[in-house]
Every structure is written in C-alpha cells, then in structure tokens.
Design an enzyme around this catalytic site. Sequence first.
Site, PDB file in Angstrom:
ATOM      1  CE  LYS A  65      -9.437  52.973  38.308  1.00 24.54           C
ATOM      2  NZ  LYS A  65      -8.888  52.579  36.942  1.00 24.54           N
ATOM      3  CE  LYS A  76      -5.388  52.982  37.706  1.00 31.42           C
ATOM      4  NZ  LYS A  76      -5.239  52.418  36.516  1.00 31.42           N
TER       5      LYS A  76
HETATM    6  C1  PBG Z   1      -5.447  49.746  34.183  1.00 29.70           C
HETATM    7  C2  PBG Z   1      -6.901  50.016  35.001  1.00 29.70           C
HETATM    8  C3  PBG Z   1      -7.290  49.504  35.990  1.00 29.70           C
HETATM    9  C4  PBG Z   1      -8.614  50.040  36.170  1.00 29.70           C
HETATM   10  C5  PBG Z   1      -9.009  50.787  35.051  1.00 29.70           C
HETATM   11  N1  PBG Z   1      -7.815  50.845  34.168  1.00 29.70           N
HETATM   12  C6  PBG Z   1      -6.894  48.355  36.866  1.00 29.70           C
HETATM   13  C7  PBG Z   1      -5.355  48.709  37.392  1.00 29.70           C
HETATM   14  O1  PBG Z   1      -4.960  49.960  37.408  1.00 29.70           O
HETATM   15  O2  PBG Z   1      -4.969  47.981  37.902  1.00 29.70           O
HETATM   16  C8  PBG Z   1      -9.539  49.803  37.270  1.00 29.70           C
HETATM   17  C9  PBG Z   1     -11.117  49.867  37.165  1.00 29.70           C
HETATM   18  C10 PBG Z   1     -12.097  49.297  37.995  1.00 29.70           C
HETATM   19  O3  PBG Z   1     -11.643  48.678  38.745  1.00 29.70           O
HETATM   20  O4  PBG Z   1     -13.381  49.294  37.810  1.00 29.70           O
HETATM   21  N2  PBG Z   1      -4.842  50.609  33.639  1.00 29.70           N
END
Ligand code: PBG
Length: 327
Positions: free
Chosen positions: A252, A199
Amino acid sequence: MIRPRPRRNRRTPAIRDLVRETTLSAKDFILPVFFHEDAENTPISSMPGVTRWSVDGLVKEAGEAFALGVPAVVLFPKIEEALKTSHAEESHNDGGLVPRVIRALKAAYPKLCIITDVALDPYNSDGHDGIVQRDEHGELHILNDETVEVLCQQALCHARAGADIVSPSDMMDGRVAAIREALDSEGFQHVSILSYTAKYASAFYGPFRGALDSAPKEGNKKTYQMDPGNSREAIRETLLDEAEGADMLMVKPAGPYLDIIYRMRETTTLPIAAYQVSGEYLMLKTAAAAGWLDEKAIVLESLTGIKRAGADMILTYFAKQAAVWLK
Ligand code: PBG
C-alpha cells in the site's frame, strides 16, 4: 529463415483473448467502505463519488457489491470525536460501531467476507495508529508494545462480532504474531490475518484522512510507516510477517509501488493484496471528471497493471463500478 512476427498473436480479438496473461474479475476486488453513527448517507468531499454511509445504507451498499460479484468489504468507521481517547478504548468496545456493523452485515449477507482494519487512528485522540507518549522535550513517541496489546483487544472484538479477516494497518513491530496468539487462545483459529506488510508513509492517503477525520493532530507517521525510497525493507517485513503467521500480505499504496508488489511476489508464496488508495482514486476520478481521460479505460488499465505486477486481490474504491464494467 523464420521472421519473428509478434503481431500475429494480436491479430484478432479471439486470438488476443487466447493469449492474454492477466484478466480482471469482480472476484479480485475488495471494496473499502466508510460509515458513521448518523442516519444520513453523506457524500465525502475529499473523495468525489464516495459516500460515508449510515449503518442501514452500508448494509445496502455491501449487498449491491456482493451481488455484483465482489466477495469482500473492508470496514472504515468514522468515530465521534467525543469517543476518542489517548488509549483508544473505543477500538475494542463490543457495543461499538464496528462490531454492530459486522453483525448487521453478517445477518444480511452471511457469505460476504468481512475484513476489518486493525489500527487505532480512528479512535485515538492523537490521530496516530498507535498510543502516543510525549517526552520531556515535547517529542512524540509511538509506543510499540503498549499499542500491540490494544490491537490484540481490537482484533478479538472484531472476531467476536464475526469478522472473517482482521487486517492490521498500524505497522507496529510484532503485531501479527501477537494477534495470531490472541485469536488462537480465544478460539478464533479460523479468523485470518491480512497484514499490511509494506505500508508506506504516503501522501496518497490524504483524501482518506479527510474522509474519517483521522489525520495525526501532530507529527507524521514516518516512525512506523515505511520510507517510499525503500524496497529491501519490504522484503524484510515480508519474511517477518510470514514467520509471524500472516495468511495474506498487503502492499500500500498500489500504483506507485508496483515494483514492491513484484518483489514480494518473488519472495513469498502467500497471497498478496494491493491497496489502490484514496489519492490514486482521486487522481483517476478528477482527470476523468474533467473529461481529460476515459474513466472506464484508465481504471481497468490501472487495476490490470496492479494485478499483472503480482497482486492476487485489489482493495479499490472502484470495486463496484469496475465489477459493472467487467460484466
Ligand atoms: C489507517 C489507514 C489509512 C488508510 C487505511 N488505513 C491511513 C493512514 O495510514 O494514514 C489509507 C487508505 C486510503 O488512503 O485509501 N490505519
């Protein structure tokens, strides 16, 4: 002499059907859904076309997606400001919004696969995925092991309510092994872990944080989310998550990170999910709304590219729409 003519394999639609290497299906999709405690279904201004549902509205929405062939939803709650604390206690309240939604969805659609996000940001008064401590110089630190303990409580709370898959998105070290152990010790051997393995600290999450009001109050997420310049690090995380017992891995964002999906596909035999995040959705949606790009064509092409790179499943806000197009 044989002259190679690759165009022969593209000559008719029937031949193209026979030789196509990658096909999309509604069964590849996971629909991320937003919801809140209110009775209203509210359009999300940072994500045109996406709604923050009431509990009843969400049950209806999930049922429609399931009827279209989408096998799974992943749950993202908007938590009331008054319930947010520095240690995110609401994240493991059995009477909280997420457990209630899991039970409502399971009662209505027992066969729908329910995935939950495990991270503290919606519940944390600091807006970070982990517990924040400030040192004597005013610097913020995200406490790893203290956070992992709360994540285990959160995963157990979701499992007790009936979640099929828990999905840690927090990027703390060691959380997959700890969650696996916690689940097993409480009799939840059957609950899967879909780990956010790679991520990235991405600006493409902006519209999502607007949707949940979950942006960090201070600082950024770079001490736990990965640097966009790195790919070997994704392999390191892959090997760790595999060793810690993850059932599925995630990359991601998706579109700007196709090389990461591909490298991980070559490294692991585990299923790989890719998350087409809110910023990717917004780019496609706004270009289509302006009449600049053909929405159906670009959405299906972008999803095909993600699958071709090696993803087995795709989290996408287009899941319902794409399922209709693919019918
Ligand atoms: C937070 C989380 C995020 C997303 C999914 N879970 C945002 C972040 O890490 O700040 C982002 C998903 C998206 O942008 O569609 N745990």
